[in-house]
Design a protein around this motif. Structure first.
Motif, PDB file in Angstrom:
ATOM      1  N   LYS A   1      73.564  16.049 109.410  1.00  0.00           N
ATOM      2  CA  LYS A   1      72.430  15.420 110.066  1.00  0.00           C
ATOM      3  C   LYS A   1      72.906  14.258 110.940  1.00  0.00           C
ATOM      4  O   LYS A   1      73.985  13.698 110.724  1.00  0.00           O
ATOM      5  CB  LYS A   1      71.423  14.902 109.040  1.00  0.00           C
ATOM      6  CG  LYS A   1      70.869  15.963 108.095  1.00  0.00           C
ATOM      7  CD  LYS A   1      69.989  16.959 108.821  1.00  0.00           C
ATOM      8  CE  LYS A   1      69.264  17.901 107.863  1.00  0.00           C
ATOM      9  NZ  LYS A   1      70.173  18.829 107.159  1.00  0.00           N
ATOM     10  N   ILE A   2      72.095  13.906 111.930  1.00  0.00           N
ATOM     11  CA  ILE A   2      72.368  12.781 112.822  1.00  0.00           C
ATOM     12  C   ILE A   2      71.207  11.807 112.725  1.00  0.00           C
ATOM     13  O   ILE A   2      70.042  12.192 112.906  1.00  0.00           O
ATOM     14  CB  ILE A   2      72.522  13.256 114.285  1.00  0.00           C
ATOM     15  CG1 ILE A   2      73.667  14.257 114.411  1.00  0.00           C
ATOM     16  CG2 ILE A   2      72.740  12.067 115.225  1.00  0.00           C
ATOM     17  CD1 ILE A   2      73.727  14.945 115.784  1.00  0.00           C
ATOM     18  N   ASP A   3      71.502  10.555 112.438  1.00  0.00           N
ATOM     19  CA  ASP A   3      70.459   9.541 112.344  1.00  0.00           C
ATOM     20  C   ASP A   3      69.968   9.142 113.733  1.00  0.00           C
ATOM     21  O   ASP A   3      70.744   9.067 114.692  1.00  0.00           O
ATOM     22  CB  ASP A   3      70.976   8.289 111.637  1.00  0.00           C
ATOM     23  CG  ASP A   3      71.245   8.513 110.153  1.00  0.00           C
ATOM     24  OD1 ASP A   3      70.737   9.514 109.608  1.00  0.00           O
ATOM     25  OD2 ASP A   3      71.962   7.693 109.546  1.00  0.00           O
TER      26      ASP A   3
ATOM     27  N   LEU B   1      67.490  24.564 125.328  1.00  0.00           N
ATOM     28  CA  LEU B   1      67.515  23.123 125.587  1.00  0.00           C
ATOM     29  C   LEU B   1      68.277  22.385 124.508  1.00  0.00           C
ATOM     30  O   LEU B   1      68.049  22.602 123.311  1.00  0.00           O
ATOM     31  CB  LEU B   1      66.085  22.578 125.652  1.00  0.00           C
ATOM     32  CG  LEU B   1      65.921  21.052 125.634  1.00  0.00           C
ATOM     33  CD1 LEU B   1      66.472  20.420 126.915  1.00  0.00           C
ATOM     34  CD2 LEU B   1      64.453  20.664 125.440  1.00  0.00           C
ATOM     35  N   LYS B   2      69.163  21.490 124.944  1.00  0.00           N
ATOM     36  CA  LYS B   2      69.765  20.513 124.047  1.00  0.00           C
ATOM     37  C   LYS B   2      69.327  19.118 124.516  1.00  0.00           C
ATOM     38  O   LYS B   2      69.810  18.604 125.519  1.00  0.00           O
ATOM     39  CB  LYS B   2      71.294  20.571 124.068  1.00  0.00           C
ATOM     40  CG  LYS B   2      71.935  19.516 123.148  1.00  0.00           C
ATOM     41  CD  LYS B   2      73.232  19.001 123.712  1.00  0.00           C
ATOM     42  CE  LYS B   2      73.755  17.784 122.961  1.00  0.00           C
ATOM     43  NZ  LYS B   2      72.867  16.612 122.997  1.00  0.00           N
TER      44      LYS B   2
ATOM     45  N   THR C   1      75.303  17.635 118.714  1.00  0.00           N
ATOM     46  CA  THR C   1      76.210  16.788 119.491  1.00  0.00           C
ATOM     47  C   THR C   1      76.600  17.451 120.807  1.00  0.00           C
ATOM     48  O   THR C   1      76.523  18.667 120.965  1.00  0.00           O
ATOM     49  CB  THR C   1      77.493  16.504 118.696  1.00  0.00           C
ATOM     50  OG1 THR C   1      78.205  17.738 118.505  1.00  0.00           O
ATOM     51  CG2 THR C   1      77.175  15.872 117.340  1.00  0.00           C
ATOM     52  N   GLY C   2      77.075  16.625 121.722  1.00  0.00           N
ATOM     53  CA  GLY C   2      77.600  17.153 122.968  1.00  0.00           C
ATOM     54  C   GLY C   2      78.835  17.997 122.742  1.00  0.00           C
ATOM     55  O   GLY C   2      79.043  19.018 123.425  1.00  0.00           O
ATOM     56  N   ASP C   3      79.684  17.586 121.798  1.00  0.00           N
ATOM     57  CA  ASP C   3      80.920  18.326 121.537  1.00  0.00           C
ATOM     58  C   ASP C   3      80.640  19.768 121.124  1.00  0.00           C
ATOM     59  O   ASP C   3      81.327  20.698 121.585  1.00  0.00           O
ATOM     60  CB  ASP C   3      81.733  17.623 120.444  1.00  0.00           C
ATOM     61  CG  ASP C   3      82.424  16.364 120.934  1.00  0.00           C
ATOM     62  OD1 ASP C   3      82.487  16.184 122.168  1.00  0.00           O
ATOM     63  OD2 ASP C   3      82.878  15.564 120.096  1.00  0.00           O
ATOM     64  N   THR C   4      79.646  19.949 120.259  1.00  0.00           N
ATOM     65  CA  THR C   4      79.370  21.297 119.756  1.00  0.00           C
ATOM     66  C   THR C   4      78.349  22.036 120.608  1.00  0.00           C
ATOM     67  O   THR C   4      78.623  23.118 121.139  1.00  0.00           O
ATOM     68  CB  THR C   4      78.886  21.234 118.296  1.00  0.00           C
ATOM     69  OG1 THR C   4      79.905  20.648 117.484  1.00  0.00           O
ATOM     70  CG2 THR C   4      78.573  22.629 117.769  1.00  0.00           C
TER      71      THR C   4
END
Length: 475
Positions: free
Chosen positions: A21-23, A169-170, A202-205
């Protein structure tokens, strides 16, 4: 707390295949307001597969059907006005007045404008002995930034749907919840299964995954030049079409016949609005030597008219930076200016008095800035203004055009001929003269390293189309 931890794939809210998860942090309070799933390659593959499956049918819908869909989305968007405003204030720290009049409204305008324009859009054109046909491009990957959570998402979606393209969409992981609420609006509006898909992460993934995915035909990205370069690299092996809306270092050319108080307030509002987190912000005031001192005095007089504070307070003009990372970046640039030969007129490093909690920066103004100085060349994305002087108009235009960017520009003055000459001489994609207002039917995009392609209006729709020429058809 906002409970948006699922992705939206093939018309359903689904759990991520991963557990991370991302806060999401409120920048005004530094408190967690929710979390999102950090999507995986598997999540993205499912979304792309759904968009690919939905494309044949959606691309063959009529433009009247797609216009009606866009109007339904806009209707559902309007029903959620108060919720959009609440979320954008919480996740971005955008002041309530700015959020209501700009953030919320721009998102709505793109859907309404696209619905109107597509009804009259010509998808076929007869030439001398040919038929030119414009087809939907396919599956579009959309990667959007944090500074305008509805505007940037809406302009891409509205154009894609008008063209008949399906999307993945991201949204930004720093301000994702407005896009989640927009997803609810689209679901209620009856967007067909698979036409719209949303994967957080994330941008990386997810970002890199979109730009390198073999089954995505087109990538539309808004963000930094560094990431834009990476997207082009990722897209190159498949010769994938890419549209990029990148950074800016926009000039404000002040003419010698202008009202100085008016010009000063315009300059301040450019760095104070959205806390300077605007790619088109006029961050370089290019001022005649003859009125420089009066201009600086006017800046000092009017700074207090742009109060910094709680974004929920209707009197607040400037809120916090979006994150601690962005606050640190802005502070570093301010220190760079202090360490140079520039003169600090107002502001400086640290937080404004009484705002120790929250990622607040001071409205900062430098003068005696040289055109080649770092603070005059690089995008700061914060409330920092560089004042540069010029001797004649040719020098002013050279200074204005003397960066790697060319997204926007501003001209302030009274003489119509001079205003026209300067506006036409600037190497930028959008020029605002005095109180010129945004035109949502006109193209938006930049020259040079400010990007490739255009958004907004019919130019935005064109980005999601391929052009086919047919000759020899029976008459």
């Amino acid at each position: 707390m906002y409970n948006y931890i699922q992705h939206y794939i093939n018309g359903q809210w689904v759990d991520s295949t991963g557990n991370e998860k991302i806060d999401v942090i409120n920048p005004a309070t530094e408190e967690k307001i929710g979390e999102i799933s950090s999507g995986t390659k598997e999540d993205l593959d499912k979304a792309v597969k759904a968009a690919r499956a939905a494309f044949p049918a959606f691309s063959q819908t009529t433009k009247e059907e797609r216009a009606a869909l866009l109007d339904r989305i806009a209707d559902e968007y309007e029903k959620r006005k108060n919720k959009f405003i609440e979320i954008i204030i919480a996740e971005l720290g955008s002041p309530v007045t700015f959020t209501t009049n700009v953030q919320y409204q721009m998102g709505l305008n793109h859907f309404r404008t696209a619905a109107k324009l597509v009804r009259d859009f010509e998808f076929t054109e007869k030439r001398e002995n040919s038929l030119v046909q414009k087809d939907a491009i396919g599956v579009a990957g959309l990667i959007t930034p944090w500074n305008f959570p509805t505007n940037q998402v809406s302009t891409k979606l509205a154009s894609a749907f008008a063209a008949g393209s399906t999307v993945v969409l991201k949204p930004s992981e720093e301000t994702p919840f407005a896009a989640m609420l927009l997803t609810e609006a689209m679901e209620a509006a009856g967007v067909p299964e698979g036409v719209f898909n949303l994967v957080t992460g994330t941008g990386d993934t997810i970002g890199n995954g979109i730009s390198s995915h073999p089954d995505i035909d087109f990538v539309s990205f808004t963000g930094s030049g560094k990431v834009g370069t990476k997207i082009m690299e990722n897209a190159a092996p498949d010769i994938k079409k890419v549209a990029l809306e990148l950074g800016g270092k926009s000039p404000i050319i002040v003419l010698d016949d202008t009202d100085i108080d008016y010009a000063a307030k315009k300059a301040i509002s450019n760095i104070a609005g959205n806390t300077g987190q605007v790619c088109t912000a006029g961050t370089r005031a290019i001022v005649p030597e003859s009125i420089h001192d009066d201009f600086i005095e006017a800046i000092k007089r009017h700074l207090s008219e742009f109060p910094i504070g709680d974004p929920k307070d209707e009197s607040t003009f400037t809120g916090p930076q979006v994150s601690e990372k962005q606050w640190n970046t802005v502070q570093d640039y301010i220190q760079t200016g202090i360490d140079s030969d520039a003169t600090l007129v107002a502001g400086g490093t640290g937080k404004p008095e009484g705002l120790e909690t929250g990622y607040y920066s001071k409205l900062t103004v430098f003068t005696d800035v040289k055109p080649e100085d770092k603070i005059a060349q690089e995008e700061i994305f914060g409330p920092v203004l560089s004042v540069i002087t010029y001797k004649d108009l040719d020098e002013a235009i050279d200074i204005a055009n003397g960066t790697i960017y060319g997204l926007a520009g501003y001209v302030i003055g009274n003489n119509p001929d001079t205003l026209t000459h300067v506006a036409k001489s600037l190497r930028s994609g959008r020029i605002t003269v005095n109180d010129g207002q945004s035109d949502f039917t006109a193209p938006f995009g930049g020259y040079k390293q400010s990007g490739i392609g255009r958004e907004w209006g019919d130019y935005g729709i064109e980005e999601f189309l391929e052009v086919k020429t047919i000759t020899g058809l029976p008459s």
